[in-house]
Design a protein around this motif. Structure first.
Motif: not given
Length: 330
Positions: A84, A82, A91, A112
């Motif tokens: 952020p 994962h 996330v 992301t």
């Protein structure tokens, strides 16, 4: 970029894959993609389910590795890969444990970044107009009403009198009384009219209506544009016919009859949908006796009378079921 990826593939497969990841997300940036498209890209490129969670904005978008959306309420496993998004609590997760490979790291980094920009456009600060991500937000049943109203204001949509349109092969469209819909000859389904808060339901209805839309040619006669509010009980029928449903015997009979002559399906559709056989003959530019001869042949192939009310209804349902099997749920 393709040429570079091709050269790298011969030298370093991971480097080639990373270049392809960069190119993929660059295309999403160029098209101002929404969150679902971004998460779908991460899932497909990583080959496993991906999920974007932003509790502050009630965002929970999950897409399987084959590209199908499948939101889940189960909390993510902390052992999963994962990253952020760089602000608040948003996330992006790849649903498999580490360690991360070079491609996984590149997918997380690019996804992301693109998702952060999409969230800022649709839920926060950056100005935009005609943004596909805003349209996605309006149609997302998980979005808050406040976020939907915010997106509607950015798109200059009224709070009432709006509806969604599903057009084959193109992104979703939202219309209101001040717009003129253009489908450019494509199959389309028109959702129910209502408030901005009702747009997710309108979008679901539009996608169902699209399944009943025909190509409008000899092999798939019928209307190209179908309105959900005119379908009535057929909406219930659509819910019962899925991708794995076996075609009903009447659908098989209709397909069999359609192979007998190029005019067969158009003739049967006119007989089923026109007010009378005389108006059907006029619509087909046929003499009435010619239509009668064609229907006699068709009835022999189908196995039932299409000239009485019960047979016409049976034929109408066969055409409706045939389209539902040809166009599975989106």
């Amino acid at each position: 970029m393709r040429e570079l990826a091709g050269r790298l593939a011969a030298l370093d497969p991971d480097a080639s894959a990373a270049v392809q990841v960069i190119a993929y997300f660059d295309r999403l940036v160029a098209t101002r993609a929404g969150l679902e498209a971004i998460v779908r890209g991460a899932a497909v490129l990583a080959g496993c389910p991906a999920r974007l969670i932003d509790p502050d904005h009630r965002v929970n978008v999950r897409v399987l590795g084959d590209g199908r959306r499948d939101d889940a309420a189960v909390p993510p496993d902390p052992a999963w890969l994962h990253a952020p998004l760089g602000y608040e609590h948003a996330v992006l997760w790849l649903e498999r444990p580490g360690p991360a490979g070079a491609v996984d790291l590149m997918v997380l980094e690019r996804a992301t970044g693109v998702a952060r920009d999409a969230l800022e456009r649709t839920r926060g600060r950056a100005p935009s107009g005609g943004d596909p991500a805003l349209v996605e937000l309006l149609l997302d049943p998980a979005a808050t009403e406040a976020d939907r109203l915010h997106a509607a204001r950015r798109l200059r949509l009224p709070e009432t009198g709006v509806w969604a349109v599903a057009i084959a092969g193109v992104p979703p469209v939202i219309e209101h009384a001040g717009t003129r819909g253009r489908v450019d000859g494509r199959r389309a389904g028109v959702g129910t009219i209502g408030r901005v808060a009702d747009l997710p339901a309108s979008w679901m209805a539009a996608k169902t209506a699209l399944r009943f839309a025909a190509e409008g040619d000899e092999q798939d006669p019928g209307p190209r544009v179908v309105r959900a509010d005119e379908l009535g009980g057929l909406m219930v029928l659509a819910a019962a016919v899925g991708t794995d449903s076996e075609p009903a015997p009447d659908v098989r009979a209709l397909d069999h009859a359609g192979t007998a002559a190029p005019w067969m399906l158009a003739t049967l559709y006119a007989a089923a949908s026109e007010p009378s056989l005389r108006t059907a003959a006029t619509a087909l530019t046929l003499h009435h006796s010619t239509l009668q001869d064609r229907l006699t042949r068709a009835e022999h192939l189908l196995g039932w009378n299409v000239r009485d009310p019960q047979g016409r209804l049976r034929l109408q349902l066969a055409f409706a079921l045939r389209r539902l099997h040809r166009h599975p749920p989106a």
